[in-house]
Structures are given as structure tokens and as C-alpha cells.
Design a protein around this motif. Structure first.
Motif, PDB file in Angstrom:
ATOM      1  N   SER A  87     -56.827  23.454  51.258  1.00  0.00           N
ATOM      2  CA  SER A  87     -55.829  22.252  51.286  1.00  0.00           C
ATOM      3  C   SER A  87     -56.529  21.006  51.972  1.00  0.00           C
ATOM      4  O   SER A  87     -56.870  21.260  53.021  1.00  0.00           O
ATOM      5  N   LEU A  88     -56.275  19.820  51.378  1.00  0.00           N
ATOM      6  CA  LEU A  88     -56.985  18.701  52.051  1.00  0.00           C
ATOM      7  C   LEU A  88     -55.833  17.549  51.955  1.00  0.00           C
ATOM      8  O   LEU A  88     -55.197  17.118  50.800  1.00  0.00           O
ATOM      9  N   ARG A  89     -55.551  16.867  52.982  1.00  0.00           N
ATOM     10  CA  ARG A  89     -54.469  15.718  53.066  1.00  0.00           C
ATOM     11  C   ARG A  89     -55.223  14.524  53.621  1.00  0.00           C
ATOM     12  O   ARG A  89     -55.749  14.729  54.598  1.00  0.00           O
ATOM     13  N   SER A  90     -55.019  13.505  52.716  1.00  0.00           N
ATOM     14  CA  SER A  90     -55.612  12.340  53.168  1.00  0.00           C
ATOM     15  C   SER A  90     -54.332  11.160  53.386  1.00  0.00           C
ATOM     16  O   SER A  90     -53.548  11.162  52.388  1.00  0.00           O
ATOM     17  N   ALA A  91     -54.677  10.295  54.367  1.00  0.00           N
ATOM     18  CA  ALA A  91     -53.786   9.180  54.456  1.00  0.00           C
ATOM     19  C   ALA A  91     -53.576   8.270  53.443  1.00  0.00           C
ATOM     20  O   ALA A  91     -52.538   7.597  53.353  1.00  0.00           O
ATOM     21  N   SER A  92     -54.610   8.106  52.919  1.00  0.00           N
ATOM     22  CA  SER A  92     -54.979   7.133  51.801  1.00  0.00           C
ATOM     23  C   SER A  92     -56.061   7.504  50.676  1.00  0.00           C
ATOM     24  O   SER A  92     -57.072   7.955  51.331  1.00  0.00           O
ATOM     25  N   GLU A  93     -55.721   7.531  49.477  1.00  0.00           N
ATOM     26  CA  GLU A  93     -56.902   7.485  48.554  1.00  0.00           C
ATOM     27  C   GLU A  93     -57.523   6.575  48.138  1.00  0.00           C
ATOM     28  O   GLU A  93     -56.877   5.385  47.747  1.00  0.00           O
ATOM     29  N   LEU A  94     -58.755   6.545  47.737  1.00  0.00           N
ATOM     30  CA  LEU A  94     -59.828   5.411  47.252  1.00  0.00           C
ATOM     31  C   LEU A  94     -59.759   5.580  45.653  1.00  0.00           C
ATOM     32  O   LEU A  94     -59.988   6.626  45.088  1.00  0.00           O
ATOM     33  N   VAL A  95     -59.099   4.564  45.117  1.00  0.00           N
ATOM     34  CA  VAL A  95     -59.110   4.555  43.469  1.00  0.00           C
ATOM     35  C   VAL A  95     -60.151   3.353  42.831  1.00  0.00           C
ATOM     36  O   VAL A  95     -60.187   2.299  43.371  1.00  0.00           O
ATOM     37  N   TYR A  96     -60.820   3.867  41.983  1.00  0.00           N
ATOM     38  CA  TYR A  96     -61.820   2.945  41.006  1.00  0.00           C
ATOM     39  C   TYR A  96     -61.046   1.921  40.470  1.00  0.00           C
ATOM     40  O   TYR A  96     -60.070   2.109  39.597  1.00  0.00           O
ATOM     41  N   ILE A  97     -61.281   0.464  40.712  1.00  0.00           N
ATOM     42  CA  ILE A  97     -60.603  -0.458  39.728  1.00  0.00           C
ATOM     43  C   ILE A  97     -61.538  -1.022  38.717  1.00  0.00           C
ATOM     44  O   ILE A  97     -62.458  -1.751  39.274  1.00  0.00           O
ATOM     45  N   GLY A  98     -61.504  -0.856  37.756  1.00  0.00           N
ATOM     46  CA  GLY A  98     -62.562  -1.258  36.609  1.00  0.00           C
ATOM     47  C   GLY A  98     -62.828  -2.944  36.479  1.00  0.00           C
ATOM     48  O   GLY A  98     -63.797  -3.101  36.431  1.00  0.00           O
ATOM     49  N   ASP A  99     -61.716  -3.281  36.379  1.00  0.00           N
ATOM     50  CA  ASP A  99     -61.722  -4.843  36.228  1.00  0.00           C
ATOM     51  C   ASP A  99     -62.376  -5.506  37.516  1.00  0.00           C
ATOM     52  O   ASP A  99     -63.156  -6.347  37.377  1.00  0.00           O
ATOM     53  N   ALA A 100     -62.468  -5.035  38.758  1.00  0.00           N
ATOM     54  CA  ALA A 100     -63.052  -5.663  39.974  1.00  0.00           C
ATOM     55  C   ALA A 100     -64.534  -4.844  40.091  1.00  0.00           C
ATOM     56  O   ALA A 100     -65.212  -5.450  40.812  1.00  0.00           O
ATOM     57  N   GLY A 101     -64.634  -3.657  39.287  1.00  0.00           N
ATOM     58  CA  GLY A 101     -65.756  -2.854  39.710  1.00  0.00           C
ATOM     59  C   GLY A 101     -65.899  -2.562  41.127  1.00  0.00           C
ATOM     60  O   GLY A 101     -67.205  -2.281  41.786  1.00  0.00           O
ATOM     61  N   ALA A 102     -64.836  -1.987  41.658  1.00  0.00           N
ATOM     62  CA  ALA A 102     -64.776  -1.755  43.236  1.00  0.00           C
ATOM     63  C   ALA A 102     -63.781  -0.736  43.460  1.00  0.00           C
ATOM     64  O   ALA A 102     -62.930  -0.406  42.438  1.00  0.00           O
ATOM     65  N   THR A 103     -63.705  -0.255  44.492  1.00  0.00           N
ATOM     66  CA  THR A 103     -62.414   0.605  44.754  1.00  0.00           C
ATOM     67  C   THR A 103     -61.619   0.149  45.845  1.00  0.00           C
ATOM     68  O   THR A 103     -61.876  -0.910  46.514  1.00  0.00           O
ATOM     69  N   SER A 128     -52.595  11.225  49.734  1.00  0.00           N
ATOM     70  CA  SER A 128     -52.754  12.155  48.533  1.00  0.00           C
ATOM     71  C   SER A 128     -52.741  13.665  49.305  1.00  0.00           C
ATOM     72  O   SER A 128     -53.194  13.754  50.177  1.00  0.00           O
ATOM     73  N   ARG A 129     -52.570  14.506  48.557  1.00  0.00           N
ATOM     74  CA  ARG A 129     -52.817  15.985  48.880  1.00  0.00           C
ATOM     75  C   ARG A 129     -53.481  16.701  47.834  1.00  0.00           C
ATOM     76  O   ARG A 129     -53.363  16.526  46.487  1.00  0.00           O
ATOM     77  N   ARG A 130     -54.490  17.549  48.133  1.00  0.00           N
ATOM     78  CA  ARG A 130     -55.432  18.398  46.934  1.00  0.00           C
ATOM     79  C   ARG A 130     -55.528  19.663  47.892  1.00  0.00           C
ATOM     80  O   ARG A 130     -55.275  19.899  48.888  1.00  0.00           O
ATOM     81  N   SER A 131     -55.145  20.918  46.754  1.00  0.00           N
ATOM     82  CA  SER A 131     -55.313  21.878  46.855  1.00  0.00           C
ATOM     83  C   SER A 131     -55.791  22.829  45.849  1.00  0.00           C
ATOM     84  O   SER A 131     -55.989  22.413  44.890  1.00  0.00           O
ATOM     85  N   GLY A 132     -56.326  24.066  46.218  1.00  0.00           N
ATOM     86  CA  GLY A 132     -57.121  24.898  45.199  1.00  0.00           C
ATOM     87  C   GLY A 132     -57.532  26.383  45.853  1.00  0.00           C
ATOM     88  O   GLY A 132     -57.130  26.511  46.703  1.00  0.00           O
ATOM     89  N   VAL A 133     -58.279  26.689  44.832  1.00  0.00           N
ATOM     90  CA  VAL A 133     -58.917  28.017  45.193  1.00  0.00           C
ATOM     91  C   VAL A 133     -60.421  27.976  44.715  1.00  0.00           C
ATOM     92  O   VAL A 133     -60.819  27.516  43.584  1.00  0.00           O
ATOM     93  N   GLU A 134     -61.270  28.469  45.472  1.00  0.00           N
ATOM     94  CA  GLU A 134     -62.655  28.845  45.188  1.00  0.00           C
ATOM     95  C   GLU A 134     -63.119  30.245  44.985  1.00  0.00           C
ATOM     96  O   GLU A 134     -62.640  31.102  46.071  1.00  0.00           O
ATOM     97  N   LEU A 135     -63.985  30.560  43.960  1.00  0.00           N
ATOM     98  CA  LEU A 135     -64.394  31.901  43.790  1.00  0.00           C
ATOM     99  C   LEU A 135     -65.701  31.799  43.995  1.00  0.00           C
ATOM    100  O   LEU A 135     -66.322  31.057  43.102  1.00  0.00           O
ATOM    101  N   ASN A 136     -66.465  32.694  44.645  1.00  0.00           N
ATOM    102  CA  ASN A 136     -67.954  32.765  44.501  1.00  0.00           C
ATOM    103  C   ASN A 136     -68.445  34.051  44.548  1.00  0.00           C
ATOM    104  O   ASN A 136     -68.033  35.006  45.082  1.00  0.00           O
ATOM    105  N   GLN A 137     -69.350  34.465  43.393  1.00  0.00           N
ATOM    106  CA  GLN A 137     -69.975  35.552  43.318  1.00  0.00           C
ATOM    107  C   GLN A 137     -71.469  35.506  43.333  1.00  0.00           C
ATOM    108  O   GLN A 137     -72.027  34.421  42.724  1.00  0.00           O
ATOM    109  N   ARG A 138     -72.258  36.495  44.100  1.00  0.00           N
ATOM    110  CA  ARG A 138     -73.553  36.314  44.316  1.00  0.00           C
ATOM    111  C   ARG A 138     -74.268  37.954  44.130  1.00  0.00           C
ATOM    112  O   ARG A 138     -73.831  38.707  45.066  1.00  0.00           O
TER     113      ARG A 138
END
Length: 246
Positions: free
Chosen positions: A67-83, A89-99
């Protein structure tokens, strides 16, 4: 807790940097309207809980919930060509790794990551893909030769917060063939010397490295058009590398 099995947990706090222009600008360069300045650094919190096991001989498997919690997210603005700084934002997920070390000569690895990315208000985070997967195989200890191949899947993701437009998934394959020079000429080359040939986008697939969705206007167009804007992946290309260790 068991033989060849372990549990792990991680937690941390960190920072990510905003676009420095946003920390000093006071007015929009196009409209002249006043804009709010953003902080130079944004707080981020991360958590991870997982299990790793080698119960089956030759196979290392792991699963991690994160889980990852950020106080502010960077978003790309195409008209300005910048972020620009956006909402928390909040992100969560699962990772599976096999070797899997199938034999002394053959190594197989596979990874899968699932991602749930949302703004604090519930909207989708543009360009945050939902899933990524890789599958690779390496053949080694064949005299001086070594070869590997990797397949990569980059899943679709929302291009707008309401998820009304989504990116197209992309699949690419790459391979490498390596020659151990020290094994052939031990007196001339030190350990680690290698001649390698990489082939990127082996199937010469026409896919995009990244995709955006915003308004733009070409010369001759009467008004702006909202559409996809993409950066295409490189076509099939080769790279020859010589590494010499003394």
C-alpha cells in the motif's frame, strides 16, 4: 515460521519532489490568473506484508501485499507539456514473484503485479496501469555462451479520471546472447569480460511506450481536438556491447 519459509513486513515514510516551477510560479503563464504555489516535497507512506518460500527444491516463490499513500499526485498536463501537483492518492496491490532453477543450465522467472490506483476522491489516476507481467528464461553454463529471452506485458490503464478512455495494452519481447571472453582467452580478459548482443522488440510489434489523452490543435485545424497522444515504442533494434574487465 517454517523451514525454508519466511514472513516479512516493511513500513516507511518518504518524500517525492514536485516540479520546481510550481514552487515559485504565482500566475498562469497563459491566462495570467493567479495560481497556488505547491510545496517542493510531498510526504509518502508505504507498507508491505509478504511471504517467501523455498519449500519446493529449486523454486523460490513470494507474494507481497503493498500500500502506498501520497499527500499529492503528479499528473501530466499535455497542453503545458509538464506535470502539476494534484490531489492526494492511494495505491494498493499485490506482487507475485517466481524464480525456478529448473536445471543447472536453465533458469525461469515470472512476475505479476496488480495495481489499484485512486485519488482520495475516488477518481482514477491517469496513466496508472492495472497490471504488469513478465516471463523470462535464461540458459547458462553452456561453455562460454549464455542466452536469455524475456516477454513483457504492460496492461491497460485509465487515461481519464472517470475511466471513460483507457490505454491499449502492450506486449514486447527481448533477448540477449552473451559470450564469456574470459573463458575463451583467460590470459587476455579478466573475469566478467563479455561480448553481448541484445535484440529489443524482437517481434517488431507496433505498440506504444506511453499514451495520453488531451486536447491539441494541429496547423490548419479550426479548433482543438481531444484525442490520444502516444509515444511509439522503438522498432526492432540491436545493440552490441563489449565489456572488458582487467
Amino acid at each position: 515460521p517454517w523451514n525454508h519459509t519466511e514472513l516479512f513486513a516493511n513500513a516507511g515514510r518518504g518524500l517525492h519532489s514536485n516540479d520546481a516551477r510550481g514552487t515559485t510560479i504565482t500566475r498562469d503563464p497563459k491566462s495570467g490568473a493567479r495560481v497556488d504555489q505547491v510545496p517542493p516535497l510531498v510526504a509518502v507512506k508505504g507498507y508491505e506484508l509478504g511471504l517467501r518460500t523455498e519449500v519446493l527444491p529449486g523454486l523460490q516463490s513470494s507474494i507481497a501485499l503493498w500500500s502506498l499513500r501520497s499527500a499529492s499526485e503528479l499528473v501530466y498536463i499535455g497542453d503545458a507539456g509538464a506535470t502539476e501537483a494534484s490531489a492526494a492518492s492511494r495505491r494498493s496491490g499485490v506482487e507475485l514473484n517466481q524464480r525456478w532453477q529448473a536445471t543447472r543450465q536453465l533458469l525461469v522467472d515470472a512476475d505479476l503485479a496488480l495495481n489499484h490506483a485512486r485519488f482520495a476522491n475516488g477518481g482514477r489516476i491517469p496513466n496508472a496501469v492495472d497490471r504488469v507481467a513478465t516471463l523470462g528464461a535464461t540458459v547458462q553454463h553452456l561453455g562460454p555462451w549464455r542466452a536469455s529471452i524475456q516477454w513483457r506485458y504492460l496492461g491497460a490503464g485509465a487515461l481519464l479520471e472517470d475511466n471513460s478512455v483507457r490505454s491499449q495494452p502492450a506486449i514486447t519481447t527481448s533477448m540477449r546472447l552473451g559470450l564469456d571472453l574470459a573463458a575463451i582467452w583467460p590470459g587476455r580478459f579478466g573475469k566478467g569480460s563479455e561480448l553481448a548482443l541484445d535484440v529489443f522488440n524482437l517481434g517488431n510489434r507496433r505498440v506504444d511506450d506511453i499514451q495520453y489523452y488531451y486536447e491539441s490543435r494541429l496547423p490548419g485545424e479550426a479548433s482543438a481536438v481531444t484525442d490520444r497522444h502516444v509515444h511509439p515504442a522503438e522498432p526492432r533494434n540491436l545493440r552490441l556491447t563489449l565489456r572488458v574487465a582487467l
